[in-house]
Write a protein that holds these residues in place. Structure first.
Motif, PDB file in Angstrom:
ATOM      1  N   ALA A   1      29.243 -12.664 -29.502  1.00 55.49           N
ATOM      2  CA  ALA A   1      29.346 -13.773 -30.463  1.00 55.49           C
ATOM      3  C   ALA A   1      28.149 -13.791 -31.414  1.00 55.49           C
ATOM      4  N   LYS A   2      27.037 -13.229 -30.974  1.00 56.91           N
ATOM      5  CA  LYS A   2      25.821 -13.152 -31.806  1.00 56.91           C
ATOM      6  C   LYS A   2      25.755 -11.853 -32.615  1.00 56.91           C
ATOM      7  N   GLY A   3      26.815 -11.054 -32.567  1.00 55.36           N
ATOM      8  CA  GLY A   3      26.878  -9.844 -33.373  1.00 55.36           C
ATOM      9  C   GLY A   3      26.398  -8.569 -32.704  1.00 55.36           C
ATOM     10  N   TRP A   4      26.179  -8.616 -31.398  1.00 56.91           N
ATOM     11  CA  TRP A   4      25.734  -7.428 -30.674  1.00 56.91           C
ATOM     12  C   TRP A   4      26.927  -6.660 -30.122  1.00 56.91           C
ATOM     13  N   GLU A   5      26.826  -5.348 -30.091  1.00 56.74           N
ATOM     14  CA  GLU A   5      27.767  -4.523 -29.357  1.00 56.74           C
ATOM     15  C   GLU A   5      27.203  -4.429 -27.947  1.00 56.74           C
ATOM     16  N   VAL A   6      28.000  -4.752 -26.947  1.00 57.88           N
ATOM     17  CA  VAL A   6      27.517  -4.813 -25.568  1.00 57.88           C
ATOM     18  C   VAL A   6      28.260  -3.787 -24.712  1.00 57.88           C
ATOM     19  N   GLN A   7      27.502  -2.921 -24.068  1.00 58.67           N
ATOM     20  CA  GLN A   7      28.038  -1.967 -23.106  1.00 58.67           C
ATOM     21  C   GLN A   7      27.502  -2.362 -21.736  1.00 58.67           C
ATOM     22  N   CYS A   8      28.373  -2.420 -20.736  1.00 56.28           N
ATOM     23  CA  CYS A   8      27.966  -2.880 -19.409  1.00 56.28           C
ATOM     24  C   CYS A   8      28.246  -1.814 -18.357  1.00 56.28           C
TER      25      CYS A   8
ATOM     26  N   ASP B   1      23.310   6.766 -13.499  1.00 53.45           N
ATOM     27  CA  ASP B   1      23.279   7.588 -14.703  1.00 53.45           C
ATOM     28  C   ASP B   1      22.711   6.807 -15.899  1.00 53.45           C
ATOM     29  N   ALA B   2      21.770   5.915 -15.629  1.00 54.01           N
ATOM     30  CA  ALA B   2      21.226   5.048 -16.679  1.00 54.01           C
ATOM     31  C   ALA B   2      20.627   5.843 -17.837  1.00 54.01           C
TER      32      ALA B   2
ATOM     33  N   HIS C   1      24.355   5.959 -25.772  1.00 48.39           N
ATOM     34  CA  HIS C   1      24.662   4.751 -26.544  1.00 48.39           C
ATOM     35  C   HIS C   1      23.546   4.307 -27.490  1.00 48.39           C
ATOM     36  N   GLN C   2      22.333   4.810 -27.296  1.00 52.74           N
ATOM     37  CA  GLN C   2      21.197   4.470 -28.162  1.00 52.74           C
ATOM     38  C   GLN C   2      21.077   2.958 -28.420  1.00 52.74           C
ATOM     39  N   PRO C   3      20.815   2.167 -27.367  1.00 53.35           N
ATOM     40  CA  PRO C   3      20.725   0.712 -27.537  1.00 53.35           C
ATOM     41  C   PRO C   3      19.418   0.273 -28.187  1.00 53.35           C
TER      42      PRO C   3
END
Length: 124
Positions: A23-30, A36-37, A44-46
């Motif tokens: 909702a704040k405009g972030w792309e979130v990968q969980c 394999d962090a 994903h280059q966060p």
């Protein structure tokens, strides 16, 4: 695009984080484990990483230490989050850039992410 990776095995926390941050405009990968962090982070280059303490299989402290040893990843801010009483000491031991106690206040989460994602001034 602003991207956050969340490592937590609690699906309700993941759902809340995804809802709020998207909702704040972030792309979130969980991810529900941290084996394999390093691979996931490189893929994903966060801009920010959120790491739970009790994440399978090696745990958050080990995962953060491993990430911070990678020259190409050590610059990415990591928020360590857990319900443990000694969160400040655990976050310091891990080498996290910030910490957030569970259950967390959503305003505090947003403030912390905003602070860590803001560009830093160069030189003094």
């Amino acid at each position: 695009m602003k991207r956050i990776l969340v490592f937590d095995d609690d699906k309700s926390i993941i759902g809340i984080m995804k809802f709020i941050l998207e909702a704040k405009g972030w792309e979130v990968q969980c991810f529900t484990q941290c084996n394999d962090a390093v691979y996931q982070i490189r893929s994903h280059q966060p801009g920010i990483i959120m790491m739970d303490n009790n994440i399978p299989d090696h745990g958050g402290i080990f995962a953060i230490k491993t990430i911070k040893q990678q020259i190409d990843l050590m610059h990415i801010p990591i928020i360590y989050f857990t319900a443990h009483d000694n969160i400040k000491n655990l976050a310091k031991e891990a080498g996290a850039d910030a910490y957030l106690a569970k259950p967390f206040d959503l305003d505090k989460l947003e403030e912390l992410i905003e602070t860590l994602s803001s560009p830093k001034p160069i030189g003094c």
